[in-house]
Design a protein around this motif. Sequence first.
Motif, PDB file in Angstrom:
ATOM      1  N   ARG A   1      -3.509 -11.102 -14.051  1.00 29.66           N
ATOM      2  CA  ARG A   1      -4.709 -11.208 -13.539  1.00 29.66           C
ATOM      3  C   ARG A   1      -4.650  -9.807 -12.145  1.00 29.66           C
ATOM      4  N   GLN A   2      -3.796 -10.025 -11.312  1.00 32.30           N
ATOM      5  CA  GLN A   2      -4.320  -8.857 -10.308  1.00 32.30           C
ATOM      6  C   GLN A   2      -4.215  -7.614 -11.422  1.00 32.30           C
ATOM      7  N   HIS A   3      -3.086  -7.865 -11.873  1.00 38.15           N
ATOM      8  CA  HIS A   3      -3.498  -6.297 -12.925  1.00 38.15           C
ATOM      9  C   HIS A   3      -4.400  -5.801 -13.770  1.00 38.15           C
ATOM     10  N   VAL A   4      -5.243  -7.270 -14.271  1.00 35.10           N
ATOM     11  CA  VAL A   4      -6.522  -6.787 -14.984  1.00 35.10           C
ATOM     12  C   VAL A   4      -7.067  -6.310 -13.757  1.00 35.10           C
ATOM     13  N   ASN A   5      -7.304  -6.712 -13.262  1.00 35.78           N
ATOM     14  CA  ASN A   5      -8.553  -6.965 -11.962  1.00 35.78           C
ATOM     15  C   ASN A   5      -8.477  -4.819 -11.688  1.00 35.78           C
ATOM     16  N   ILE A   6      -7.496  -4.784 -11.124  1.00 39.64           N
ATOM     17  CA  ILE A   6      -7.229  -3.479 -10.729  1.00 39.64           C
ATOM     18  C   ILE A   6      -7.432  -2.556 -11.718  1.00 39.64           C
ATOM     19  N   GLN A   7      -6.968  -3.034 -13.499  1.00 40.69           N
ATOM     20  CA  GLN A   7      -7.196  -2.027 -14.202  1.00 40.69           C
ATOM     21  C   GLN A   7      -9.285  -2.142 -14.083  1.00 40.69           C
ATOM     22  N   LYS A   8      -9.184  -3.386 -14.020  1.00 40.56           N
ATOM     23  CA  LYS A   8     -11.077  -2.798 -13.727  1.00 40.56           C
ATOM     24  C   LYS A   8     -11.320  -1.958 -12.468  1.00 40.56           C
ATOM     25  N   LEU A   9     -11.085  -2.061 -11.706  1.00 42.02           N
ATOM     26  CA  LEU A   9     -11.031  -1.206 -10.510  1.00 42.02           C
ATOM     27  C   LEU A   9     -11.115   0.411 -10.720  1.00 42.02           C
ATOM     28  N   THR A  10     -10.025   0.648 -11.461  1.00 36.29           N
ATOM     29  CA  THR A  10      -9.455   1.873 -11.759  1.00 36.29           C
ATOM     30  C   THR A  10     -10.715   2.293 -12.676  1.00 36.29           C
ATOM     31  N   ILE A  11     -11.447   2.095 -13.914  1.00 35.23           N
ATOM     32  CA  ILE A  11     -11.837   1.682 -14.554  1.00 35.23           C
ATOM     33  C   ILE A  11     -13.162   2.448 -13.748  1.00 35.23           C
ATOM     34  N   GLN A  12     -13.568   1.569 -12.928  1.00 35.76           N
ATOM     35  CA  GLN A  12     -14.743   1.452 -12.454  1.00 35.76           C
ATOM     36  C   GLN A  12     -15.406   3.011 -11.130  1.00 35.76           C
ATOM     37  N   SER A  13     -13.760   3.465 -11.550  1.00 37.93           N
ATOM     38  CA  SER A  13     -13.964   4.282  -9.523  1.00 37.93           C
ATOM     39  C   SER A  13     -14.124   5.238 -10.474  1.00 37.93           C
ATOM     40  N   TYR A  14     -13.769   5.202 -11.743  1.00 37.46           N
ATOM     41  CA  TYR A  14     -13.438   6.649 -12.464  1.00 37.46           C
ATOM     42  C   TYR A  14     -15.021   6.568 -13.227  1.00 37.46           C
ATOM     43  N   VAL A  15     -15.574   6.124 -12.796  1.00 37.40           N
ATOM     44  CA  VAL A  15     -17.132   5.950 -13.600  1.00 37.40           C
ATOM     45  C   VAL A  15     -18.111   6.564 -12.894  1.00 37.40           C
ATOM     46  N   ASN A  16     -17.528   5.870 -10.964  1.00 32.60           N
ATOM     47  CA  ASN A  16     -18.263   6.100 -10.574  1.00 32.60           C
ATOM     48  C   ASN A  16     -18.397   7.581  -9.854  1.00 32.60           C
ATOM     49  N   THR A  17     -17.222   7.836  -9.996  1.00 38.07           N
ATOM     50  CA  THR A  17     -16.736   9.050  -9.947  1.00 38.07           C
ATOM     51  C   THR A  17     -18.200  10.043 -10.783  1.00 38.07           C
ATOM     52  N   LYS A  18     -17.641  10.235 -12.356  1.00 41.96           N
ATOM     53  CA  LYS A  18     -18.852  10.920 -14.037  1.00 41.96           C
ATOM     54  C   LYS A  18     -19.969  10.794 -12.965  1.00 41.96           C
ATOM     55  N   GLN A  19     -20.123  10.102 -12.926  1.00 43.43           N
ATOM     56  CA  GLN A  19     -21.932   9.500 -12.288  1.00 43.43           C
ATOM     57  C   GLN A  19     -22.676  10.693 -11.014  1.00 43.43           C
ATOM     58  N   ASP A  20     -21.085  11.582 -10.456  1.00 44.00           N
ATOM     59  CA  ASP A  20     -21.716  11.694  -9.855  1.00 44.00           C
ATOM     60  C   ASP A  20     -22.580  11.145  -8.740  1.00 44.00           C
ATOM     61  N   LYS A  21     -21.716   9.718  -8.079  1.00 41.04           N
ATOM     62  CA  LYS A  21     -22.732   8.958  -7.020  1.00 41.04           C
ATOM     63  C   LYS A  21     -22.166   9.514  -6.039  1.00 41.04           C
ATOM     64  N   GLN A  22     -23.180   9.649  -4.391  1.00 40.64           N
ATOM     65  CA  GLN A  22     -22.857   9.721  -3.104  1.00 40.64           C
ATOM     66  C   GLN A  22     -21.872   8.280  -2.514  1.00 40.64           C
ATOM     67  N   GLY A  23     -21.280   7.974  -2.699  1.00 39.07           N
ATOM     68  CA  GLY A  23     -20.059   6.890  -2.309  1.00 39.07           C
ATOM     69  C   GLY A  23     -19.749   6.061  -3.750  1.00 39.07           C
ATOM     70  N   ASP A  24     -17.853   6.601  -3.366  1.00 32.09           N
ATOM     71  CA  ASP A  24     -17.537   5.345  -4.734  1.00 32.09           C
ATOM     72  C   ASP A  24     -16.787   3.942  -3.998  1.00 32.09           C
ATOM     73  N   PHE A  25     -17.872   3.003  -4.320  1.00 33.94           N
ATOM     74  CA  PHE A  25     -18.205   2.172  -3.472  1.00 33.94           C
ATOM     75  C   PHE A  25     -16.309   0.719  -3.353  1.00 33.94           C
ATOM     76  N   VAL A  26     -16.060   1.469  -4.736  1.00 35.68           N
ATOM     77  CA  VAL A  26     -14.557   0.663  -4.943  1.00 35.68           C
ATOM     78  C   VAL A  26     -13.275   1.526  -4.132  1.00 35.68           C
ATOM     79  N   GLN A  27     -13.713   2.796  -3.716  1.00 36.55           N
ATOM     80  CA  GLN A  27     -12.585   3.222  -3.217  1.00 36.55           C
ATOM     81  C   GLN A  27     -12.943   2.609  -1.318  1.00 36.55           C
TER      82      GLN A  27
END
Length: 303
Positions: free
Chosen positions: A33-59
């Motif tokens: 379950r934690q492994h899956v959650n980490i994957q979700k967080l990783t993907i969302q962080s990648y999406v945040n970076t690609k969208q050039d947001k001012q900040g990545d809330f995951v990080q």
Amino acid sequence: MAESLIVAAEAESLVKVLETFPLKEVGSDRWVRQHVNIQKLTIQSYVNTKQDKQGDFVQELLVSYRKIPVLVHEMILVEVWKQNVFPIICQLKAINSSNLYLLYVMKSCEAADDSVVDLLDYCHRKITALVGRAASNEAVTRDDEHISPTKLDRMGRKKCPSSQSNLWEELLEVSSVINRMLCTSNLPCLLVQLIERHPWSRRVDGELQNYIKMKWQKTPAEDQLKVALLECHVWIALFNLLLIKDCKRKYDFNRNQLLKLQSFMTDVLMDQLPPLIHLRQFLASLALADPAPPKHQLVLEQV
């Protein structure tokens, strides 16, 4: 524009419950379950970076809740599991590899606290293994139907340069690890060997192939002069390591090893990676005169 996988509130709830596991818990329901959650967080962080947001809330959440050391612990835990447990499992049955890889976002190494040394040593072990494999001319000529311990470790090492060029840049902001990178691990010379061996490319039946997106791919004739992405990361890491202000003061330069880079620093490379012009100039000056000996100082390191 990619849509968010999870919102900030959900990400916060996932980050808050991240925890370390003992080796015997790897593969348990809680670990998965934690492994899956980490994957979700990783993907969302990648999406945040690609969208050039001012900040990545995951990080930001990982730092504020002090969960970076948890991720480092998990990464090393998986390494130990691959080395000691996975081979035994492979003898019992074939395993689907789709759920065996974790991606980690390490934007703030300072947030890793004391585990930053473990992170650095982990990276050093992976690069050393990759250089050793390249030196022995081990290569993959086909894709196995089922993953093996050797293939699992090989794929992890192939990913290493791409994840580590940015990591070195972050680690260089942490003064306590600069001495370890330059003197204890001698990473510059290790990366020179990586450039020499270029394990990210190979020729099969006269055909040039590059290791891209976790597999070997044929390189079209028009792209054969392009610098491979993994090679770019290694050059950037060398640039960051050799041209930092503390390098000349702390590093005992191995001229013979470092000057090997000159033969690879062609005009084609300079056109594609212009900042390397400064590195080429530095190597030219190194060839003309011996650098000043490093200043030996008392350094306290975590062991």
